[in-house]
Design a protein around this motif. Sequence first.
Motif, PDB file in Angstrom:
ATOM      1  N   ASN A  14       0.840  -1.136   0.008  1.00 46.29           N
ATOM      2  CA  ASN A  14       0.102   0.024   0.064  1.00 46.29           C
ATOM      3  C   ASN A  14       0.736   1.019  -0.084  1.00 46.29           C
ATOM      4  OD1 ASN A  14      -1.549   2.228   0.569  1.00 46.29           O
ATOM      5  ND2 ASN A  14      -2.762   0.985   1.834  1.00 46.29           N
ATOM      6  N   LEU A  15       1.115   1.603  -1.061  1.00 42.56           N
ATOM      7  CA  LEU A  15       1.947   2.910  -1.390  1.00 42.56           C
ATOM      8  C   LEU A  15       1.555   4.137  -0.551  1.00 42.56           C
ATOM      9  CD1 LEU A  15       3.003   2.593  -4.903  1.00 42.56           C
ATOM     10  CD2 LEU A  15       4.118   1.544  -2.868  1.00 42.56           C
ATOM     11  N   CYS A  16       0.346   4.155  -0.096  1.00 42.79           N
ATOM     12  CA  CYS A  16      -0.016   5.482   0.676  1.00 42.79           C
ATOM     13  C   CYS A  16       0.182   5.414   2.122  1.00 42.79           C
ATOM     14  CB  CYS A  16      -1.801   5.347   0.560  1.00 42.79           C
ATOM     15  SG  CYS A  16      -2.315   5.591  -1.092  1.00 42.79           S
ATOM     16  N   SER A  17       0.603   4.285   2.759  1.00 43.57           N
ATOM     17  CA  SER A  17       0.557   4.317   4.212  1.00 43.57           C
ATOM     18  C   SER A  17       1.637   3.324   4.677  1.00 43.57           C
ATOM     19  CB  SER A  17      -0.622   3.917   4.810  1.00 43.57           C
ATOM     20  OG  SER A  17      -1.248   2.824   4.409  1.00 43.57           O
ATOM     21  N   PHE A  18       2.768   2.910   3.951  1.00 50.30           N
ATOM     22  CA  PHE A  18       3.931   2.152   4.429  1.00 50.30           C
ATOM     23  C   PHE A  18       3.369   0.861   5.148  1.00 50.30           C
ATOM     24  CE2 PHE A  18       7.796   0.829   5.060  1.00 50.30           C
ATOM     25  CZ  PHE A  18       8.304   0.711   6.435  1.00 50.30           C
ATOM     26  N   ILE A  19       2.148   0.464   4.611  1.00 47.95           N
ATOM     27  CA  ILE A  19       1.713  -0.879   4.997  1.00 47.95           C
ATOM     28  C   ILE A  19       1.696  -1.961   3.974  1.00 47.95           C
ATOM     29  CG2 ILE A  19      -0.365  -1.890   6.038  1.00 47.95           C
ATOM     30  CD1 ILE A  19      -0.952   0.826   7.426  1.00 47.95           C
ATOM     31  N   ILE A  20       2.212  -3.081   4.477  1.00 44.15           N
ATOM     32  CA  ILE A  20       2.102  -4.153   3.394  1.00 44.15           C
ATOM     33  C   ILE A  20       1.103  -4.767   3.690  1.00 44.15           C
ATOM     34  CG2 ILE A  20       3.362  -6.307   2.490  1.00 44.15           C
ATOM     35  CD1 ILE A  20       6.028  -4.836   3.058  1.00 44.15           C
ATOM     36  N   GLY A  66      12.694  14.493   5.505  1.00 44.43           N
ATOM     37  CA  GLY A  66      11.316  14.241   5.020  1.00 44.43           C
ATOM     38  C   GLY A  66      11.234  12.563   4.962  1.00 44.43           C
ATOM     39  N   THR A  67      12.294  11.951   4.963  1.00 46.73           N
ATOM     40  CA  THR A  67      12.057  10.386   5.059  1.00 46.73           C
ATOM     41  C   THR A  67      11.742   9.954   6.302  1.00 46.73           C
ATOM     42  OG1 THR A  67      13.968  10.081   3.275  1.00 46.73           O
ATOM     43  CG2 THR A  67      13.298   8.223   4.904  1.00 46.73           C
ATOM     44  N   THR A  75       3.598   7.201   6.096  1.00 47.33           N
ATOM     45  CA  THR A  75       2.997   7.726   4.662  1.00 47.33           C
ATOM     46  C   THR A  75       4.102   7.581   3.635  1.00 47.33           C
ATOM     47  OG1 THR A  75       3.671   9.991   5.104  1.00 47.33           O
ATOM     48  CG2 THR A  75       1.490   9.490   5.589  1.00 47.33           C
ATOM     49  N   ALA A  76       5.125   6.785   4.163  1.00 46.40           N
ATOM     50  CA  ALA A  76       6.343   6.484   3.275  1.00 46.40           C
ATOM     51  C   ALA A  76       5.984   5.497   2.204  1.00 46.40           C
ATOM     52  CB  ALA A  76       7.627   5.855   3.973  1.00 46.40           C
ATOM     53  N   THR A  77       6.317   5.675   0.750  1.00 52.79           N
ATOM     54  CA  THR A  77       6.085   4.994  -0.269  1.00 52.79           C
ATOM     55  C   THR A  77       7.205   3.706  -0.231  1.00 52.79           C
ATOM     56  OG1 THR A  77       7.295   6.150  -1.732  1.00 52.79           O
ATOM     57  CG2 THR A  77       4.665   6.328  -1.480  1.00 52.79           C
TER      58      THR A  77
END
Length: 109
Positions: A14-20, A66-67, A75-77
């Motif tokens: 999930n590129l929106c919320s750093f969740i796989i 930012g990272t 929110t990291a992609t």
Amino acid sequence: MIPQEVLLISCRTNLCSFIIFCKLILPAGDHFAQLEHILKCNLSRILGEKRLKVSDVARDTDINRGTITRLYNETATRVELDVIETLCHYLNIEIDELLELELEEKKPI
């Protein structure tokens, strides 16, 4: 513990919320239960416990602010492995303290 019969039907980031998310199918009576593995970043909790600011961590580790902010806000992609390693060394924690795998059951499909 997930039985060996579990059928992994898809895995995506999930590129929106750093969740796989990994979707799994398990028998549940006449229906199938859908489970999701969620990889959660605990950086905000850890920094709060250690009373550290994002700006201090960025300055001390040379990791882009930012990272760190994106990890803090989940929110990291994408994240480089050396960033994870540097954060763990700096915070004196193990990877499993920074990143946590959770399992959630969804409605039957």
